[in-house]
Design an enzyme around this catalytic site. Structure first.
Site, PDB file in Angstrom:
ATOM      1  N   ASP A  28     -56.662  27.937 -53.059  1.00  0.00           N
ATOM      2  CA  ASP A  28     -55.726  26.906 -52.625  1.00  0.00           C
ATOM      3  C   ASP A  28     -54.617  26.686 -53.667  1.00  0.00           C
ATOM      4  O   ASP A  28     -54.906  26.626 -54.863  1.00  0.00           O
ATOM      5  CB  ASP A  28     -56.526  25.607 -52.431  1.00  0.00           C
ATOM      6  CG  ASP A  28     -55.733  24.525 -51.734  1.00  0.00           C
ATOM      7  OD1 ASP A  28     -55.372  24.734 -50.564  1.00  0.00           O
ATOM      8  OD2 ASP A  28     -55.484  23.473 -52.350  1.00  0.00           O
ATOM      9  N   GLU A  41     -53.200  31.590 -51.906  1.00  0.00           N
ATOM     10  CA  GLU A  41     -52.259  30.794 -51.138  1.00  0.00           C
ATOM     11  C   GLU A  41     -51.188  30.366 -52.124  1.00  0.00           C
ATOM     12  O   GLU A  41     -51.414  29.507 -52.968  1.00  0.00           O
ATOM     13  CB  GLU A  41     -52.926  29.552 -50.537  1.00  0.00           C
ATOM     14  CG  GLU A  41     -51.968  28.814 -49.611  1.00  0.00           C
ATOM     15  CD  GLU A  41     -51.957  27.297 -49.738  1.00  0.00           C
ATOM     16  OE1 GLU A  41     -51.483  26.640 -48.816  1.00  0.00           O
ATOM     17  OE2 GLU A  41     -52.402  26.763 -50.774  1.00  0.00           O
TER      18      GLU A  41
HETATM   19  C1  NOJ Z   1     -53.053  23.820 -49.146  1.00  0.00           C
HETATM   20  C2  NOJ Z   1     -54.040  23.569 -48.054  1.00  0.00           C
HETATM   21  O1  NOJ Z   1     -53.987  24.622 -47.133  1.00  0.00           O
HETATM   22  C3  NOJ Z   1     -53.683  22.227 -47.469  1.00  0.00           C
HETATM   23  O2  NOJ Z   1     -54.373  21.966 -46.281  1.00  0.00           O
HETATM   24  C4  NOJ Z   1     -53.936  21.173 -48.513  1.00  0.00           C
HETATM   25  O3  NOJ Z   1     -53.508  19.922 -48.032  1.00  0.00           O
HETATM   26  C5  NOJ Z   1     -53.177  21.478 -49.806  1.00  0.00           C
HETATM   27  N1  NOJ Z   1     -53.256  22.847 -50.176  1.00  0.00           N
HETATM   28  C6  NOJ Z   1     -53.725  20.655 -50.934  1.00  0.00           C
HETATM   29  O4  NOJ Z   1     -55.015  21.104 -51.260  1.00  0.00           O
END
Ligand code: NOJ
Ligand code: CA
Length: 570
Positions: free
Chosen positions: A229, A292
């Protein structure tokens, strides 16, 4: 150099070829990964919230669909302030989702069905209910406990102003002031997301060691890897300087993820991933790391997938692309080139739990991608969106590399675009002062059986968000074995992708003219008509079409076909 020195033996040559073949076929370069959002996949106990036993029960449907792996969004112990992306205990399952034993049973079932399981890791921030954050709050300024997070004194005469000007991705300031034990205002802590998601201090060796241990915990349990993440935010620029206005320029999306600045994409993050990769490389069978990282260029993104770092990174440029042949051609071309440069596979994605589903997105006029759609907003054209979404998916599944599917897209689900505002749970809605709807619309519980209460989501029919009326006709059982249904299109496309080894194919002939995109992958010719008029199709055996084709060999607008052709034909 003598001739002898350059001679390669037959054995060496064949083993070299075998290594190259194994490398190309490595699942970490080819997998179609299906994202499960646990709250909304399947509920086993009737509380209206999806859970791990619910997933286990429905896993055969995914094996049947033909995906290779699952990415599971967070299921860890959490107060659910950001739907589990606020982790209070990285080594336990939240009771709302089940237990560690349920996790083990789910993993075993996935493996028995030949599905790999990738779990979500959230290293940028924890929950404010994490034991270490509680200790940090109880600790004194400057204490070892506080140093695990990012605490600073405020600016202004009495420290009443935040330490710098950083804004939270969800809206409002990225700093919250704490209260000292005697009730007087104290230091501030940093949270790039919600106030209940304090950022870890990755300069602290204890934090690094802790995460290596968390990785080991799940690897030892048998998971096949991690989706990481906000992988681009762990390290902040030294001194936490103010963000300059110019650093926001070029941010062309409404969610603000592509912003540059002292909190994003700092070079120091790569050291962290090299360490993680070294750990993963000690495990067998092979484990994956997927980033990500919403960074502003494909070349910056490629740095995350250098040979000693992660294996993959989400290609958000593809998700962001308009339904336009020239734009798609350029993204396919540049993402493939950027990844080739570092020897990494390219990935493709159209939907996930953070964006409006591509059926709804592509049913809107071209323009900035909205962060959720409300009842009073211009509504997407569902039929047009579905037609384009199917065409975009068929194009995506013909491309070499890995593809990510978001649960429900195989049913052609739209977003819930008229959700009652009072039901919204995404912190974005509140933190933006009720100006941005946020992401609830793409997180609605899945429809499995049209005639069951709650469309078969769970016993009793409770669903944590209401399902829109359109979901009934799109329920899985309404589409199973139905010729031309979106579900059957996905199933056939995945089977053919495998049969024709498209994931490891060589892309050639990429071309966009007058709204028509063409490319070849091995023996396959792919044509996508993004324009407004029908165009002639090349000769060849039709393998797949995203929509019904009229007589006469013309390819209608918003349609993609896969053809078997001898060679490239104009
Ligand atoms: C990316 C995640 O995909 C999202 O859902 C989340 O709110 C943020 N990161 C913070 O963790
Ligand atoms: Ca449940």
């Amino acid at each position: 150099m003598t001739i002898e020195e350059t001679t390669v033996t037959f054995d060496e040559l064949t083993s070299g070829l075998a290594i190259e073949r194994d490398r190309r076929n490595d699942w970490r370069r080819t997998a179609v990964v299906y994202q499960i959002y646990p709250r909304s996949f399947a509920d086993s106990n009737g509380d209206g919230i999806g859970d791990l036993p619910g997933i286990t029960r429905r896993l055969p449907a995914l094996a049947d669909l033909g995906v290779d792996a699952i990415w599971l969004s967070p299921f860890y112990r959490s107060p659910q302030a950001d739907a589990g992306y606020d982790v209070a205990d990285y080594r336990d399952v939240d009771p709302v989702f089940g237990t560690l034993a349920d996790f083990d049973a789910m993993l075993q079932r996935a493996h028995d069905l030949g599905l790999r399981l990738i779990v979500d890791l959230v290293p940028n921030h924890s929950s404010d209910e994490h034991a270490w954050f509680r200790q940090a709050l109880a600790g004194a300024p400057g204490s070892a406990e506080r140093d695990r997070y990012i605490f600073r004194d405020g600016r202004g005469e009495h420290g009443e102003l935040p330490p710098n000007n950083w804004q939270s991705v969800f809206g409002g300031p990225a700093w919250t002031r704490t209260l000292d034990p005697d009730g007087t205002p104290g230091q501030w802590y940093l949270h790039l997301f919600d106030a209940k998601q304090p950022d870890w201090n990755w300069e602290n060796p204890e934090v690094r060691a802790e995460f290596l241990d968390v990785l080991r915990f799940w690897l030892d349990r048998g998971v096949d890897g991690f989706r990481v993440d906000v992988a681009h935010s762990l390290i902040k620029a030294p001194g936490l300087p103010d963000q300059q206005a110019s650093e926001d320029e070029g941010a062309d999306d409404t969610e603000g993820y592509f912003h540059t600045g002292p909190m994003w994409d700092q070079d120091g993050v790569h050291e962290v991933y090299r360490e993680w990769r070294a750990l993963l490389d000690t495990y067998s069978p092979a484990r994956i790391l997927c980033a990500e990282a919403w960074v502003p260029s494909l070349s910056r993104l490629a740095r995350y997938v250098r040979p000693d770092e992660m294996h993959q990174a989400f290609n958000f440029d593809y998700l962001e692309s308009e339904w336009d042949a020239a734009h798609l051609r350029s993204v396919i071309d540049s993402s493939t080139a950027a990844n080739d440069e570092v020897g990494a596979p390219t990935t493709w994605v159209l939907s996930n739990h953070d964006v409006v589903r591509h059926v709804s997105r592509l049913g809107l006029p071209a323009g900035p991608r909205p962060n959720g759609i409300r009842a009073g907003d211009p509504q997407p054209d569902h039929q047009l969106g579905l037609r384009r979404a199917r065409a975009a998916t068929l194009l995506m599944l013909a491309l070499p590399g890995s593809a990510y599917l978001y649960q429900g897209e195989e049913l052609g689900l739209p977003d819930h675009t008229s959700l009652d505002d009072d039901l919204r749970q995404d912190p974005t809605w509140r933190r933006s002062g009720h100006t941005e709807a946020g992401r609830d619309g793409c997180r609605v519980p899945l429809p499995w059986e049209a005639d069951e209460p709650g469309l078969g989501f769970g016993p009793g029919g409770a669903t944590w968000l209401p399902q829109p009326a359109a979901y009934r006709e799109l329920a899985r059982d309404r589409q199973e074995d139905v010729d031309g249904s979106t579900l059957e299109m996905y199933r056939s496309a995945l089977a053919l992708r495998r049969a024709f080894a498209l994931a490891v194919g060589d892309l050639s002939g990429l071309d966009a003219k007058a709204g028509v995109l063409r490319l070849r992958n091995g023996e396959l010719t792919v044509v996508a008509n993004t324009g407004v008029t029908p165009v002639p199709m090349p000769d060849g055996e039709l393998l797949m079409a995203s929509a019904e084709l009229p007589q006469g060999g013309m390819l209608p607008p918003d349609t993609t076909v896969w053809l078997l052709t001898e060679a490239w034909s104009e």
